[in-house]
Design an enzyme around this catalytic site. Sequence first.
Site, PDB file in Angstrom:
ATOM      1  N   LYS A   1     -51.335  -2.119  29.228  1.00 24.34           N
ATOM      2  CA  LYS A   1     -50.751  -2.757  28.244  1.00 24.34           C
ATOM      3  C   LYS A   1     -49.946  -3.633  28.710  1.00 24.34           C
ATOM      4  O   LYS A   1     -48.439  -3.641  29.017  1.00 24.34           O
ATOM      5  CB  LYS A   1     -50.067  -1.706  27.469  1.00 24.34           C
ATOM      6  CG  LYS A   1     -49.843  -2.238  25.660  1.00 24.34           C
ATOM      7  CD  LYS A   1     -49.193  -3.450  25.597  1.00 24.34           C
ATOM      8  CE  LYS A   1     -47.730  -3.536  25.655  1.00 24.34           C
ATOM      9  NZ  LYS A   1     -47.147  -4.703  25.366  1.00 24.34           N
TER      10      LYS A   1
ATOM     11  N   GLU B   1     -46.882  -8.964  25.783  1.00 24.40           N
ATOM     12  CA  GLU B   1     -47.698 -10.103  24.913  1.00 24.40           C
ATOM     13  C   GLU B   1     -47.194 -11.519  25.000  1.00 24.40           C
ATOM     14  O   GLU B   1     -47.944 -12.264  24.384  1.00 24.40           O
ATOM     15  CB  GLU B   1     -47.268  -9.452  23.260  1.00 24.40           C
ATOM     16  CG  GLU B   1     -45.833  -9.420  22.884  1.00 24.40           C
ATOM     17  CD  GLU B   1     -45.302  -8.017  23.124  1.00 24.40           C
ATOM     18  OE1 GLU B   1     -44.270  -7.815  22.849  1.00 24.40           O
ATOM     19  OE2 GLU B   1     -45.591  -7.373  24.259  1.00 24.40           O
TER      20      GLU B   1
ATOM     21  N   CYS C   1     -35.821  -8.312  38.489  1.00 21.46           N
ATOM     22  CA  CYS C   1     -34.933  -7.386  38.618  1.00 21.46           C
ATOM     23  C   CYS C   1     -34.214  -7.449  40.137  1.00 21.46           C
ATOM     24  O   CYS C   1     -33.611  -6.547  40.231  1.00 21.46           O
ATOM     25  CB  CYS C   1     -35.552  -6.169  38.258  1.00 21.46           C
ATOM     26  SG  CYS C   1     -36.943  -5.404  39.262  1.00 21.46           S
TER      27      CYS C   1
ATOM     28  N   GLU D   1     -27.071  -6.923  32.064  1.00 22.03           N
ATOM     29  CA  GLU D   1     -28.278  -7.673  32.667  1.00 22.03           C
ATOM     30  C   GLU D   1     -28.450  -9.114  31.919  1.00 22.03           C
ATOM     31  O   GLU D   1     -28.648  -9.053  30.928  1.00 22.03           O
ATOM     32  CB  GLU D   1     -29.398  -6.982  32.884  1.00 22.03           C
ATOM     33  CG  GLU D   1     -30.424  -7.806  33.643  1.00 22.03           C
ATOM     34  CD  GLU D   1     -32.138  -6.953  33.615  1.00 22.03           C
ATOM     35  OE1 GLU D   1     -32.719  -7.204  34.423  1.00 22.03           O
ATOM     36  OE2 GLU D   1     -32.466  -6.458  32.617  1.00 22.03           O
TER      37      GLU D   1
END
Length: 484
Positions: free
Chosen positions: A173, A176, A281, A382
């Site tokens: 998945k 999007e 990250c 973050e």
Amino acid sequence: MIKVQHYIAGTWQSSDTGIMLPGVNPATGETISSIPMASRVEVDQIVRKGQDAFVQWRRTPVTERIRYLFAYREKLEHHFEDIARCMTEECGKTLSESRGELRRGIENVEFACGAPSLMQGYNNEDVASGIDEHIIRQPLGVVVAITPFNFPGMIPLWFLPCAIATGNCFILKPSEKVPQTASWLIRLLDEVGIPAGVVQMINGGREVVDALIEHSGTQAISFVGSTPIARYVYAKAAENGKRVQCQGGANNVVVVMDDAEMEVTSEIIAESAYGCAGQRCLANSLAVTVGGARKMFTEAIVEASRTRKVGYGLDEASEMGPMITPESRSNIEQFIGASEKEGARILVDGRGKVVDGFQKGNWLFPTLIDGVDPASKLVRTEAFGPVFGLIHTDNLDQAIKFINSQPYGNMACLFTKNGAAARKFRYEVEAGNIGINLGIAVPMAFYPFGGYKDSFFGTLHAEGKHGFEFYTQTKLIVERWSNN
């Protein structure tokens, strides 16, 4: 404009829902794709197809399974530039960054080809008189990877090769925001003849994620994304009895000692902070200078920040691309504004600038902030953008204490010529990836990607031997045979 589809049981299919999202090139603002949002009915269909395929795939000898991966590697190499350009157009990074990302992904395919050795168990004869004991590794079943926008090629390949090499059936998945790259990866597996249902792809948002986690037919969930969503996925997957690994966010700190080579150090750190527009990250978000390093490093990093060339990623001269969305850019600009109000000094301001010819792009140029408040939002949250903060301490102990006080623990780096300082740093710092005179402590495919505290939820990380352990379950056999 490309119409993205789901890949279910060996066929490309449009969604039943009719709900489509636009895919936008972040450098040009142009709509380049339409992306389907799947329903729970389609999730159920794809999981059941994976369960059907698992019956035969787990019985396929591992030596045969990895032949598909050998062929897949050749396909990835053949289409290397096509996939890299797709990544640049979808997520905005430079071509050199896309190429580097894809190279790392291919290394994971190569590593997984060692499955015949890496998934071996172990045994002992005569653990008691006439009794033998064995441990074997078996696949889990249907496993799921939910992957982010910032590394649309590499991160799916953290999971996919190990998952199928060990005999599992795999559902991807993708974000999007970047499904075209994922479609490339799946299309090439289809071309090598991977059996229908072994690898599938479904597009969608939160409803699809929830449906995949809640479905009784999925056995393991792998996730990479922000910490709040990683925590959510981890809790929901555990609640539903899944094996789960969730890589969360980060706010990485680099410490610069006064004996570091400042010119080289600043160049390396600037690449870490501003590469991929800070949307990774393993980006260094904060520098802590120690003692006399303050003045020297500040001057050097100012120059490195000001001179970094920002532009469209397909321009080979570009060193940094745009943010992924206007909302992401706006969020980072709010971070910068908040730091100003707290008394920090903006040494290099990247706001309000555009790249000639690409005025609709999501541009935010490198931004350098000095005197950041250790309690500020920029330190505790973050940022995920091309913003780099400076904090100053008197000694290494203070720097380590600051790092260990942070909620994240993804990576920490140190620049020094002092071996004793380096050893102290790597021993005491609470982070899963440590860099010494490196700006990005990224593991090779045969080592696991670390993470501590709010940067990782789970036990077994992605990549390396952890990947093979995550995607297999051990079975103990104790046996005795009569001589009659």
